[in-house]
Design an enzyme around this catalytic site. Structure first.
Site, PDB file in Angstrom:
ATOM      1  N   ARG A 109       0.843  -1.202   0.000  1.00  9.17           N
ATOM      2  CA  ARG A 109       0.000   0.000   0.000  1.00  9.17           C
ATOM      3  C   ARG A 109       0.870   1.240   0.000  1.00  9.17           C
ATOM      4  NH1 ARG A 109      -5.025   1.047   1.640  1.00  9.17           N
ATOM      5  NH2 ARG A 109      -4.342   2.925   0.613  1.00  9.17           N
ATOM      6  N   ARG A 116       2.525   4.342 -16.379  1.00 13.72           N
ATOM      7  CA  ARG A 116       2.837   3.917 -17.757  1.00 13.72           C
ATOM      8  C   ARG A 116       4.084   4.628 -18.261  1.00 13.72           C
ATOM      9  NH1 ARG A 116      -2.638   3.588 -18.402  1.00 13.72           N
ATOM     10  NH2 ARG A 116      -2.845   5.715 -19.158  1.00 13.72           N
ATOM     11  N   CYS A 126      -7.548   2.846 -12.460  1.00 13.41           N
ATOM     12  CA  CYS A 126      -7.824   4.012 -11.617  1.00 13.41           C
ATOM     13  C   CYS A 126      -9.288   4.008 -11.193  1.00 13.41           C
ATOM     14  CB  CYS A 126      -7.554   5.306 -12.375  1.00 13.41           C
ATOM     15  SG  CYS A 126      -5.836   5.566 -12.818  1.00 13.41           S
ATOM     16  N   GLU A 174     -11.602   7.777  -5.177  1.00 14.26           N
ATOM     17  CA  GLU A 174     -11.637   7.487  -3.742  1.00 14.26           C
ATOM     18  C   GLU A 174     -12.990   7.928  -3.180  1.00 14.26           C
ATOM     19  OE1 GLU A 174     -10.284   6.011  -0.239  1.00 14.26           O
ATOM     20  OE2 GLU A 174      -9.114   5.968  -2.097  1.00 14.26           O
ATOM     21  N   ARG A 212      -3.889   7.227  -3.820  1.00 11.06           N
ATOM     22  CA  ARG A 212      -3.550   5.995  -3.118  1.00 11.06           C
ATOM     23  C   ARG A 212      -3.271   4.916  -4.154  1.00 11.06           C
ATOM     24  NH1 ARG A 212      -7.445   8.592  -0.009  1.00 11.06           N
ATOM     25  NH2 ARG A 212      -7.153   8.510   2.232  1.00 11.06           N
ATOM     26  N   TYR A 246       3.958   5.923   2.703  1.00  9.82           N
ATOM     27  CA  TYR A 246       3.060   7.073   2.787  1.00  9.82           C
ATOM     28  C   TYR A 246       3.906   8.336   2.772  1.00  9.82           C
ATOM     29  CZ  TYR A 246      -0.442   3.627   3.626  1.00  9.82           C
ATOM     30  OH  TYR A 246      -1.273   2.546   3.463  1.00  9.82           O
ATOM     31  N   ARG A 279      -1.830   5.856   7.739  1.00  9.13           N
ATOM     32  CA  ARG A 279      -1.729   4.499   8.304  1.00  9.13           C
ATOM     33  C   ARG A 279      -0.530   4.433   9.251  1.00  9.13           C
ATOM     34  NH1 ARG A 279      -4.355   0.005   6.389  1.00  9.13           N
ATOM     35  NH2 ARG A 279      -3.615  -0.717   8.392  1.00  9.13           N
TER      36      ARG A 279
END
Length: 120
Positions: free
Chosen positions: A7, A63, A74, A77, A89, A107, A115
């Site tokens: 993540r 890409r 994609c 959110e 994210r 992050y 997180r």
């Protein structure tokens, strides 16, 4: 070989192609480097962006990094009151036999506190 997910998240200074491209490249590169991932380990990357980002698809930056042969997707959110804005994210799926605890989630920028329960 097992499957693991890495993540990551970052924030973007402004809704522009340059800012999104820069932030996404920085994030994906950091995720790959911190985890010692080789390109042939990549299964797919799923990007989400907050509703305030419209200038480009985050996958376009991946890409442009040479990941065009990796499945990229994609999505928007969820729009939650009080959530971090201008945020991208990513969930990176990889082939890897490491234990989950050995995966380093990344992050950056304004997403650092998203997180903080995860180990460095």
């Amino acid at each position: 070989m097992g499957v693991r997910a890495v993540r990551g998240a970052t924030t973007v200074a402004q809704d522009s192609t340059v800012a999104i491209d820069e932030s996404v490249r920085e994030l994906v590169s950091a995720m790959i480097e911190r985890n010692g991932i080789q390109k042939d380990q990549l299964i797919s990357l799923l990007f989400t962006a907050t509703a305030d980002l419209h200038a480009m698809f985050p996958a376009a930056a991946a890409r442009a990094m040479g990941l065009g042969d990796v499945p990229l997707m994609c999505a928007q959110e969820l729009s939650i009151v009080g959530a971090v804005t201008h945020c991208v994210r990513v969930m990176m799926h990889i082939e890897d036999d490491r234990d989950r605890g050995q995966i380093h989630h990344v992050y950056l920028r304004g997403a650092v506190g998203l997180r903080d329960d995860l180990p460095e």
